[in-house]
Design an enzyme around this catalytic site. Structure first.
Site, mmCIF file in Angstrom:
data_model
loop_
_atom_site.group_PDB
_atom_site.id
_atom_site.type_symbol
_atom_site.label_atom_id
_atom_site.label_comp_id
_atom_site.label_asym_id
_atom_site.label_seq_id
_atom_site.Cartn_x
_atom_site.Cartn_y
_atom_site.Cartn_z
ATOM 1 N N HIS A 54 0.828 -1.211 0.000
ATOM 2 C CA HIS A 54 0.000 0.000 0.000
ATOM 3 C C HIS A 54 0.862 1.261 0.000
ATOM 4 C CE1 HIS A 54 -3.850 1.952 0.500
ATOM 5 N NE2 HIS A 54 -3.377 2.678 1.490
ATOM 6 N N LYS A 96 -6.536 13.618 -8.081
ATOM 7 C CA LYS A 96 -6.017 12.313 -7.694
ATOM 8 C C LYS A 96 -7.191 11.420 -7.323
ATOM 9 C CE LYS A 96 -2.688 9.734 -5.245
ATOM 10 N NZ LYS A 96 -1.959 10.154 -4.061
ATOM 11 N N HIS A 100 -10.508 2.977 -1.168
ATOM 12 C CA HIS A 100 -10.701 2.638 0.248
ATOM 13 C C HIS A 100 -11.535 1.357 0.292
ATOM 14 C CE1 HIS A 100 -10.254 4.767 4.332
ATOM 15 N NE2 HIS A 100 -9.089 4.627 3.774
ATOM 16 N N ARG A 121 -7.669 15.612 1.414
ATOM 17 C CA ARG A 121 -6.421 16.106 2.031
ATOM 18 C C ARG A 121 -5.253 16.034 1.055
ATOM 19 N NH1 ARG A 121 -8.558 13.416 6.219
ATOM 20 N NH2 ARG A 121 -7.198 11.611 6.038
ATOM 21 N N GLY A 537 -1.817 8.370 -8.919
ATOM 22 C CA GLY A 537 -2.841 7.341 -8.787
ATOM 23 C C GLY A 537 -2.593 6.503 -7.569
ATOM 24 N N ASN A 538 -3.089 5.293 -7.623
ATOM 25 C CA ASN A 538 -3.130 4.478 -6.428
ATOM 26 C C ASN A 538 -3.236 3.028 -6.876
ATOM 27 O OD1 ASN A 538 -5.661 3.191 -4.679
ATOM 28 N ND2 ASN A 538 -4.117 4.103 -3.397
#
EC number: 6.3.5.3
Length: 739
Positions: A54, A96, A100, A121, A537-538
C-alpha cells in the site's frame, strides 16, 4: 500496551513477530542489514508499514514505470500528494483518485467517508482548493441483502462526508457484478484548483526548521490500516474494524480553510497529509524527498487516548491530520492561525541534516532509522506473470450474437440492468450544487465545473469496464482510457490527463500479475496515443474474498479543459427536427456486453476491439465540431449499445423522441458494444458544415412524438418505445431492487 510488554529485538526475530506485522523473513534480514543491528518493536512497525504494498508499491513499481507521466501541461507528476496540470492563465488543476476498498468491505459507512476525507487532504496538501468530488463504485448483485447493505452504507458515507464538508460530488459510476460480492470497490477522486505560485510540496527542507503537527488528535484507529490493505479479505477481516478510521468532516472543513490560509504564508516550508501509515509516512517521506532527516518528540503528539506507545502513535491512521515544516522562529504565527479555526498546531520536532528519522519518547530514544530506507528502499519484486488460463479459450471462441426474440422487451430489460439504470438514487443523496459552480450535474457523459473568474470549465469523469478487462486485459485497458476521453469530448472538453486507481486481486498469483501487466500496457498505449499522461494514482491489490478475485478494475479518472463554457454539451436531445448522426461502425461485438451477461448470466469470448488512432481521429473531429458550435447533443455509445444510447438521449429530454434507421443485423445494430462510437444531434441548418467536418452517418431525426422508433434498412420497425415508460423503467430499477 505499555513499553514494558513490547517484545525485545531478540524475541521479535526468534518468535518471527515481524511476520505478523507483514514483513517476510528476507525483508526482516534486509532491515537488520540496513540498521546494522536488530530493530526494536517500534522500528519493526515503521518498516512493516512503509514496506507494505500500500505504501511502497513494491509489487507494482516495475509495472507503473510503463505509464507516460510527462506532457507539456504537466506541472507535477506521480510522487506528491496529487498531480497538477496547467490550464492556462496561471491556473492549474490538481487531481487524484484513491481506493478505500478493504475498510469499506467491513465498515462501509466510515470506510467510504474516510476515503473521501483522505483524497481531499491529498489535494489541499498541494495548496489547491478542492472544487469537486467523484467516485467509482463496484458491488455484487443487488439481489443479495449484504450487497444492498454495503451499497446503501457506502453511498451514505460518501454523501455524509462530502455534503458536510461543502464540496460537491458531481459524478462517477456504479457497476454491479457477482465478483465484487465479498469485496466491493470504493474509489474516490478529488479535483482542485490552484494558482501556479501557490503550489506546495511535501518536503522537509532546511536543517533546524520546525516540524509541526496540525489538526485532529491521534487515537488508536487505523493502526496497521496500510498493512490490512495489503492482504486478502477473509472471514477474520471483520475483527479488523479497529483498522478502519473514523472521519469528522466538520474538522476537515476547518483544516482545509486553515491550510489554504497557511499556504499564503512564507513561513511554510512543506506540508503533507497523514494518510496511510500516518505519522510514519508523512515524516519519512517529507525527509527523504528533501534529502534530510527529522527528529520528533512523541510526548508532544496530541493524543485522544491514554497510554499510547510510540508504535501506536506512529502507526495510527486517525483522520484530519497534517504534518508541516515551518521556518524556525515562526511557530507562534502558525499556532495563532490554527487557533483561529479552533485547531491544534503543535511543535513536535525539527529537520536535521543526517537523513535519519529519530524518535524520542519519555526522554528516551525509541527509534533511529534512515528516512530513505523507509521511504525509498523497500525491496522491489518482479513477480512471476503467467497468461490466465481462460484467456486463450476466450480468444478462440467464435463470436456469437445472443438470441433476442423481442427487441423492445430487451431494450426495457437492459435499461433496468443496475449498471445501465439511472443512478439518481445515488446522486440525489449528494449535494452536487454546493459552491454553485456545477455546470453539468451528474447523469450526463461527464460533469463540468466552472473555473471561477474565467469562461473556462473543467470536465471530469471516471470510467472502467472491468468485464472487458477481464476478458482481455490489454484491450480493456485501452478501452478504459478511451471511454473516459470520449466522455470528456462529448461534454465539450479537451482531455488533459488521468489519475488511475488500479484495483486487482492478489499479485502473488501469476495470473493476476499478468492481468496487471497487460492492462497497464493497454492503458499506457492509450494514454500515449490520446496524449493524456498519468499524473498520479493508487494501487489496491489483494481484492479477493475466500480466494476469489474481483475482475481487474483499473479505474481511470480523467479531467478535461472546456476552453469556453459555451462549448459545454450534454447527452440529451435538444429540439425536434434536429438530425441524429452515428459516428463509428457497429460490429457484432458482444463479449463482456450487458446483453451477453443478461441473457447468459456470465461473460465470455473476446472483448470489443479498439483502434486508438481511429479513436483519436474521431474524438478530434467531434471536439472541433462542438467548438465550432455545430453540435446540439453528444453521447458516447457504451453499455447496451446504440439502442440504449439513443434511449438515454431521449429520456434526458422533455417530450422528445427520435425516429432512426439502423443498417445491419438487428441485434448487433441495437445492442452490440463496439467502441469509438458517438450519437450526435445537429441542427438542420448545420447539416452541410457538420458532414464536412465529421465522418458521420445520418440515421434519423429528433421528433416531438415522445417515442423512440428504430427501423432496419428494409424500413421495418424493430421497436417503438414510449419515452415516459422507458424513463420510468430506467429510473425505477435501482430503488425497486433496494426495496
Amino acid at each position: 500496551m505499555s513499553l514494558m510488554l513490547e517484545p525485545n529485538p531478540t524475541q521479535i526475530k526468534e518468535e518471527r513477530i515481524y511476520a505478523e506485522m507483514g514483513l517476510t523473513d528476507e525483508e526482516f534480514a534486509m532491515v537488520e542489514k540496513i540498521l546494522g543491528r536488530l530493530p526494536n518493536y517500534t522500528e519493526t512497525g515503521l518498516f512493516s508499514v512503509m514496506w507494505s504494498e500500500h505504501c511502497s508499491y513494491k509489487n507494482s513499481k516495475p509495472v507503473l514505470r510503463k505509464f507516460p507521466t510527462t506532457g507539456e501541461r504537466v506541472l507535477q507528476g506521480p510522487g506528491e500528494g496529487a498531480g497538477i496540470v496547467d490550464i492556462g492563465d496561471n491556473q492549474a488543476v490538481v487531481f487524484k483518485m484513491e481506493s478505500h476498498n478493504h475498510p469499506s468491505a467491513i465498515e462501509p459507512y466510515q470506510g467510504a467517508a474516510t476515503g473521501v476525507g483522505g483524497i481531499i487532504r491529498d489535494v489541499f496538501s498541494m495548496g489547491a482548493r478542492p472544487v469537486a468530488l467523484l467516485n467509482s463504485l463496484r458491488f455484487g448483485e443487488l439481489q443479495s441483502p449484504r450487497v444492498k447493505y454495503l451499497f446503501e452504507e457506502v453511498v451514505a458515507g460518501i454523501a455524509g462526508y462530502g455534503n458536510c464538508i461543502g464540496i460537491p460530488t458531481v459524478g462517477g459510476e456504479v457497476q454491479f457484478d457477482p465478483c465484487y460480492e465479498g469485496n466491493p470497490l470504493v474509489n474516490a477522486m478529488c479535483v482542485g484548483l490552484i494558482n501556479h505560485e501557490d503550489i506546495k510540496k511535501g518536503q522537509a527542507h532546511g536543517a533546524g526548521n520546525t516540524v509541526m503537527y496540525v489538526g485532529a488528535s491521534t487515537g488508536r484507529d487505523g493502526i496497521h490500516g496500510a498493512t490490512f490493505a495489503s492482504e486478502e479479505l477473509s472471514e477474520s477481516s471483520e475483527a479488523k474494524r479497529p483498522a478502519v478510521q473514523v472521519g469528522d468532516p466538520f474538522m476537515e472543513k476547518l483544516l482545509i480553510e486553515a491550510c489554504l490560509e497557511l499556504i499564503q504564508s512564507d513561513a511554510l516550508v512543506g506540508i503533507q497529509d497523514m494518510g496511510a501509515a500516518g505519522l510514519t509516512s508523512s515524516s519519512a517521506e517529507m525527509a527523504s524527498k528533501a534529502g534530510m532527516g527529522i527528529e520528533m518528540y512523541l510526548d508532544d503528539v496530541p493524543q485522544r487516548e491514554t497510554g499510547m506507545t510510540p508504535y501506536e502513535m506512529m502507526l495510527s491512521e486517525s483522520q484530519e491530520r497534517m504534518l508541516i515544516v515551518v521556518k524556525k522562529g515562526r511557530e507562534q504565527e502558525i499556532v495563532d492561525l490554527f487557533e483561529k479555526y479552533g485547531l491544534a498546531a503543535v511543535t513536535m520536532g525539527k529537520v536535521t541534516e543526517d537523513k535519519m528519522l529519530r524518535l524520542f519518547h519519555k526522554g528516551e530514544k525509541v527509534a533511529e532509522v534512515p528516512a530513505d530506507a523507509l521511504a525509498e528502499e523497500a525491496p522491489i519484486y518482479h513477480k512471476p506473470s503467467k497468461e490466465a488460463a481462460y484467456f486463450a479459450e476466450f480468444q478462440a471462441m467464435k463470436m456469437e450474437t445472443p438470441k433476442v426474440e423481442n427487441y423492445k422487451e430487451t431494450l426495457f430489460a437492459l435499461l433496468q440492468q443496475p449498471t445501465i439504470a439511472s443512478k439518481e438514487w445515488v446522486y440525489d443523496q449528494y449535494d452536487y450544487q454546493v459552491r454553485t459552480s456545477t455546470v453539468v450535474t451528474p447523469g450526463s457523459d461527464a460533469a463540468v465545473v466552472r473555473v471561477r473568474g474565467t469562461e473556462k470549465g473543467l470536465a471530469m469523469t471516471t470510467d472502467c469496464n472491468s468485464r472487458y478487462i477481464y476478458l482481455d486485459p490489454e484491450m480493456g485497458g485501452k478501452i478504459a482510457v478511451a471511454e473516459a476521453a470520449r466522455n470528456i469530448v462529448c461534454s465539450g472538453g479537451e482531455p488533459l490527463a488521468i489519475t488511475d486507481c488500479l484495483n486487482f486481486g492478489n499479485p502473488e498469483k501469476p495470473e493476476i500479475f499478468w492481468q496487471i501487466e497487460k492492462s497497464v500496457d493497454g492503458m499506457s498505449e492509450a494514454c500515449r496515443t490520446l496524449q493524456t499522461p498519468v499524473i498520479g494514482g493508487n494501487v489496491s491489490m489483494y481484492n479477493e474474498r475466500s480466494g476469489e478475485a474481483v475482475y481487474p478494475t483499473p479505474t481511470v479518472g480523467m479531467v478535461g479543459l472546456v476552453h469556453d463554457l459555451k462549448h459545454v454539451t450534454t447527452q440529451e436531445f435538444k429540439q425536434a427536427g434536429d438530425l441524429v448522426y452515428v459516428i463509428g461502425e457497429t460490429k457484432a461485438e458482444f463479449g463482456g456486453s450487458e446483453l451477453q451477461k443478461m441473457i447468459h448470466g456470465k461473460i465470455f469470448g473476446q472483448s470489443p476491439s479498439i483502434d486508438l488512432d481511429v479513436e483519436l481521429k474521431r474524438q478530434k473531429q467531434v471536439l472541433e465540431a462542438i467548438q465550432a458550435g455545430l453540435v446540439q447533443s453528444a453521447h458516447d455509445v457504451a453499455e447496451g449499445g446504440l439502442a440504449v444510447a439513443i434511449s438515454e438521449s431521449a429520456i434526458g429530454a422533455k417530450g422528445l423522441g427520435a425516429t432512426v434507421k439502423l443498417d445491419g443485423e438487428a441485434t448487433a445494430a441495437l445492442f452490440a458494444e463496439s467502441q469509438s462510437r458517438f450519437v450526435i444531434t445537429v441542427k438542420r441548418e448545420n447539416k452541410e458544415a457538420f458532414e464536412k467536418a465529421v465522418e458521420a452517418i445520418q440515421v434519423g431525426e429528433v421528433t416531438s412524438t415522445n417515442e423512440v422508433t428504430i427501423h432496419n434498412e428494409e424500413n421495418e420497425v424493430l421497436l417503438t418505445a414510449n419515452v415516459d415508460e422507458m424513463r420510468k423503467a430506467w429510473k425505477g430499477a435501482i430503488p425497486c431492487l433496494l426495496k
